[in-house]
Design an enzyme around this catalytic site. Structure first.
Site, short mmCIF file in Angstrom:
data_model
loop_
_atom_site.label_atom_id
_atom_site.label_comp_id
_atom_site.label_asym_id
_atom_site.label_seq_id
_atom_site.Cartn_x
_atom_site.Cartn_y
_atom_site.Cartn_z
N ASP A 1 -6.59 -0.33 -6.44
CA ASP A 1 -6.82 0.29 -7.73
C ASP A 1 -5.36 1.10 -7.81
O ASP A 1 -4.61 1.17 -7.06
CB ASP A 1 -8.00 1.48 -7.62
CG ASP A 1 -7.78 2.65 -6.59
OD1 ASP A 1 -6.92 2.53 -5.78
OD2 ASP A 1 -8.43 3.50 -6.85
N TYR B 1 -2.36 3.76 -8.46
CA TYR B 1 -1.85 4.98 -7.83
C TYR B 1 -2.44 6.13 -8.46
O TYR B 1 -2.50 5.97 -9.76
CB TYR B 1 -0.32 5.08 -7.72
CG TYR B 1 0.69 3.96 -6.97
CD1 TYR B 1 0.39 3.87 -5.55
CD2 TYR B 1 1.49 3.18 -7.70
CE1 TYR B 1 1.08 2.95 -4.95
CE2 TYR B 1 2.05 2.32 -6.98
CZ TYR B 1 1.90 2.29 -5.62
OH TYR B 1 2.51 1.24 -4.76
N PHE C 1 0.91 -2.16 -7.01
CA PHE C 1 1.94 -1.75 -5.99
C PHE C 1 3.37 -1.32 -6.58
O PHE C 1 4.08 -0.72 -6.14
CB PHE C 1 2.31 -2.99 -5.00
CG PHE C 1 1.08 -3.33 -4.23
CD1 PHE C 1 0.84 -2.35 -3.28
CD2 PHE C 1 0.37 -4.43 -4.39
CE1 PHE C 1 -0.27 -2.71 -2.32
CE2 PHE C 1 -0.67 -4.97 -3.45
CZ PHE C 1 -1.03 -3.91 -2.52
N HIS D 1 -3.51 -4.93 5.06
CA HIS D 1 -2.81 -4.20 3.95
C HIS D 1 -1.43 -3.57 4.25
O HIS D 1 -1.10 -3.12 5.61
CB HIS D 1 -3.69 -2.89 3.91
CG HIS D 1 -3.55 -2.32 2.38
ND1 HIS D 1 -2.56 -1.40 2.35
CD2 HIS D 1 -4.10 -2.38 1.21
CE1 HIS D 1 -2.24 -1.06 0.94
NE2 HIS D 1 -3.34 -1.60 0.28
#
Length: 232
Positions: A69, A71, A82, A191
């Site tokens: 999701d 920031y 990202f 991740h």
């Protein structure tokens, strides 16, 4: 300003996504998102809500990098997974992505965190959940965005021209079940968060993606973000 989901998604994408969504679920999602933008601080800004779709048309998509999701801090999210705009400090996960970028394909360390330059080469930077309430990571999970972005993945899966799916972390890796067409390639890794001490650094996703594209007769992605024309 409240978002009209149908009116904000580029038509080429909407024509692929809308038939895969139950009308009642789409109505519920639209109402939820409109209420959240009206009553709370929500990221990304509404004008950036579908930036990933605007920047990368379905016919041009050849790599998908899936985030979870947006920031949730002010000034960070701008609709691309990202990515942050120039001048915004690079978040920890993106710093690790850049470390891997340098180690994998030898690109110069990027001077900013804006990944827009990748989108111009057919890299779809998509989050599974497209909005978040300020300061509350994961606050819009389970409200319908997952079905919306699953429909996006399903639309790409139906194509016969190769798409390389980069799935990083347990949440993203669960989406591998949606990708059933043997024309495509799924590259999974841990991740990139520093809280995950292993599983991402060293996975070499950028060179692997380019090899998968080359194997299908497609040109590679130039991952170098240092060139002036990569900041758009």
């Amino acid at each position: 300003m409240t978002p009209d989901l149908a009116g904000r998604v580029p038509p080429a994408w909407w024509g692929l996504i809308e038939p895969r969504l139950a009308p009642a679920a789409l109505a519920d999602l639209s109402a939820f998102v409109a209420a959240e933008y009206a009553d709370h601080t929500v990221y990304p800004p509404v004008e950036d809500l579908f930036a990933a779709y605007r920047r990368c048309a379905p016919a041009e998509t050849r790599v998908l990098i899936l985030g979870q999701d947006p920031y949730h801090r002010a000034g960070q999210a701008h609709g691309l997974s990202f990515s942050v705009r120039p001048g915004v400090p690079v978040p920890p996960s993106l710093r690790n992505i850049f470390k891997e970028l340098v180690a994998d394909v030898g690109c110069p360390p990027p001077r900013h965190g804006d990944l827009t330059g990748w989108t111009t080469q057919g890299v779809l930077l998509l989050n599974a959940v497209l909005t978040v309430r300020a300061g509350a990571a994961g606050s819009h999970a389970g409200r319908g965005w997952e079905e919306f972005t699953d429909a996006t993945i399903a639309a790409l899966n139906d194509r016969d021209r190769r798409v390389v799916f980069l799935l990083w972390g347990a949440f993203a890796r669960r989406k591998a079940a949606l990708i059933t067409n043997p024309a495509h390639v799924v590259l999974e890794a841990g991740h990139p968060s520093p809280l995950n001490p292993r599983g991402f650094l060293g996975c070499r996703p950028f060179s692997a993606a380019n090899k998968a594209l080359a194997d299908a007769g497609l040109p590679p992605v130039d991952w170098d973000l240092s060139a002036p024309d990569r900041l758009l």
